[in-house]
Design an enzyme around this catalytic site. Structure first.
Site, PDB file in Angstrom:
ATOM      1  N   GLU A  57       0.887  -1.170   0.000  1.00 11.12           N
ATOM      2  CA  GLU A  57       0.000   0.000   0.000  1.00 11.12           C
ATOM      3  C   GLU A  57       0.914   1.206   0.000  1.00 11.12           C
ATOM      4  O   GLU A  57       1.575   1.498   0.997  1.00 11.12           O
ATOM      5  CB  GLU A  57      -0.919  -0.025   1.226  1.00 11.12           C
ATOM      6  N   GLU A 109       3.886  13.575  -4.022  1.00 14.23           N
ATOM      7  CA  GLU A 109       3.227  13.445  -2.731  1.00 14.23           C
ATOM      8  C   GLU A 109       3.779  14.493  -1.755  1.00 14.23           C
ATOM      9  O   GLU A 109       4.982  14.705  -1.660  1.00 14.23           O
ATOM     10  CB  GLU A 109       3.431  12.032  -2.169  1.00 14.23           C
TER      11      GLU A 109
END
Length: 482
Positions: free
Chosen positions: A242, A374
């Site tokens: 993830e 990000e």
């Protein structure tokens, strides 16, 4: 809370020590000895030795033990939440919620793990039995980040145990203390079923490459996930990744802006923006752009920045000085390229602690790092779009695909978004809500697996096909051919 947990007993880490720093005060909380390479090997061997006993433990007994872990978490919620606030910087109220969510996850998989073990297939001939059997993989290496140390551990540990696997877990060196506190919760399990070690990247890599681990379950950056994937590929070892995200937040022209702006602030600033599914780029319809920006500025200015232990604090500091500096570099780069910071982006008046006030940024373009990479900080960059077509296209343009948010009251808009957005979760009018029964995970560079739901259990199981002819008979199609 500074000792490791290997083979059912506390052990002092024999490797180098890591300092745990309170991000709100910059004070040292504790020193935790990392696991040595010998201790990593010992933890994996302990887990390997426990596999046969644990996989043969009846599912109903495993369920009772998982419910016991859930009960322990609830009984110790106050102490765990306080510890997570001290080492991680999240407000106490959010960490109390996190403990409750982790407990609920153990309860969910306790029951799901005893629901089924496979299925029976129609045979191809009479007097045959065809089975699909779901079996544990063996030893799971669980590597957990600092932003939700207990919840993201539970999302791996609960289904792994329910499926009959044993586990070696490693928390982040930023937030090891709350995880190591869980050793008490595991005393009712057979020794070696759960092992807790501490340390940084070298310890994690030793766990990844160890031939005794059968699956690596990791939550963290895409770069680290790529490294893990490369290492595991050499052993044809399974990965459960993830990874990073850059979630889009679309506001359509029909949205109720009083709700959408409040939801946007929650999605952007929860845990100081340090959520893998934080909304990190906003695409707002031209017709409502100016009003939405005004409302978003008001929402950001109203967020109460302060000590994570103080009543009434909405947002604490970011995890570390290096993380704050990375966010500030993105802001500076965007400003240098023509973007404007309408509110926030400073230290909120705090001289100590790694505080960063929530910001709203406009005049952004998609080639800016702030809109491309990000961020993992309390920043809301807002771009204007002329249509839903443009919003969806820009949302899908990046390699990430973890989550996406949409605010609209039009069914046709909502359907287009759920159908066309390339994201593992699409939230419509309700950002960042998880469901134990609903799978969570990313598309594209945001991951290769799913946590939660039945899919989360399946990620920790191996599939075996059994074909059984009840009586041994010679088949007419065997040699010699006629």
């Amino acid at each position: 809370m500074t000792t490791l947990w290997i083979a059912g007993r506390p052990v002092s880490g024999a490797g180098t020590s890591d300092l745990v720093i309170n991000p709100a005060t910059e004070e040292t909380v504790a020193s935790v000895g990392s696991a040595s390479l010998e201790q990593v090997d010992g933890a994996v061997r302990a887990a390997r030795d426990a596999t046969d006993r644990w996989r043969r433990t009846p599912a109903a007994e495993r369920a009772d033990l998982l419910h016991g872990i859930a009960n322990w978490l609830r009984e110790h919620a106050d102490k765990l939440a306080w510890q997570m606030s001290v080492e991680g910087g999240k407000p106490l109220v959010e960490n109390t919620d996190e403990v409750g969510w982790a407990a609920a996850c153990f309860d969910y998989y306790a029951e799901l793990g005893r629901h089924e073990r496979g299925r029976v297939l129609p045979p191809v001939e009479d007097r045959q039995l065809a089975l699909v059997i779901k079996e544990p993989l063996g030893v799971v290496a669980a590597i957990v980040p600092w932003n939700y140390p207990l919840l993201l551990l539970a999302w791996k540990l609960a289904p792994a145990l329910a499926a009959g696997n044993t586990v070696v877990a490693k928390p982040s060196p930023y937030t090891p203390l709350s995880t190591l506190m869980l050793a008490e919760a595991f005393t009712q399990l057979p020794p070696g079923v759960v092992n807790l070690i501490a340390g940084g990247a070298a310890v994690g890599e030793a766990l990844v490459v160890h031939p005794g681990t059968d699956l690596v379950a990791f939550t963290g950056s895409t770069a680290a996930g790529l490294r893990i994937g490369e290492l595991c590929a050499r052993q044809v070892k399974r990965t459960h990744l993830e990874l990073g995200g850059k979630d889009a937040f679309i506001v359509c022209e029909d949205a109720d802006l009083s709700v959408a702006a409040a939801g946007a602030a929650w999605a952007a600033y929860l845990n100081a923006g340090q959520v893998c599914t934080s909304a990190e780029r906003f695409y707002v319809a031209d017709a409502v752009y100016d009003e939405f920006v005004d409302r978003m500025v008001a929402e950001a200015a109203a967020v109460r920045l302060g000590s994570p232990l103080a009543p009434g604090t909405d947002m604490g500091p970011v995890i570390a000085e290096v993380q704050r500096a990375a966010v500030e570099r993105q802001l500076a780069s965007a400003r240098g390229a023509g973007a404007r910071i309408l509110v926030g982006g400073d230290h909120g008046g705090f001289d100590r602690g790694w505080y960063l006030s929530p910001s709203v940024v406009v005049d952004v373009t998609d080639d800016m790092p702030l809109m491309r990479d990000e961020t993992f900080g309390p920043v809301a960059p807002i771009a204007r779009v002329s249509s839903l077509d443009e919003a969806i296209a820009r949302a899908n343009a990046l390699p990430y695909g973890l989550g996406a948010n949409v605010y609209t009251n039009r069914a046709d808009y909502a359907y287009r978004c759920l159908d066309e957005l390339k994201a593992g979760t699409v939230w419509i009018n309700d950002p960042l809500t998880d469901n134990d029964a609903g799978p969570f995970g990313g598309m594209k560079a945001s991951g290769n697996s799913r946590e939660l739901g039945p899919e989360g259990l399946e990620s920790f199981r191996e599939t075996k096909h059994v074909h059984w002819s009840i009586s041994a008979e010679r088949k007419p199609w065997w040699y010699p051919y006629q």
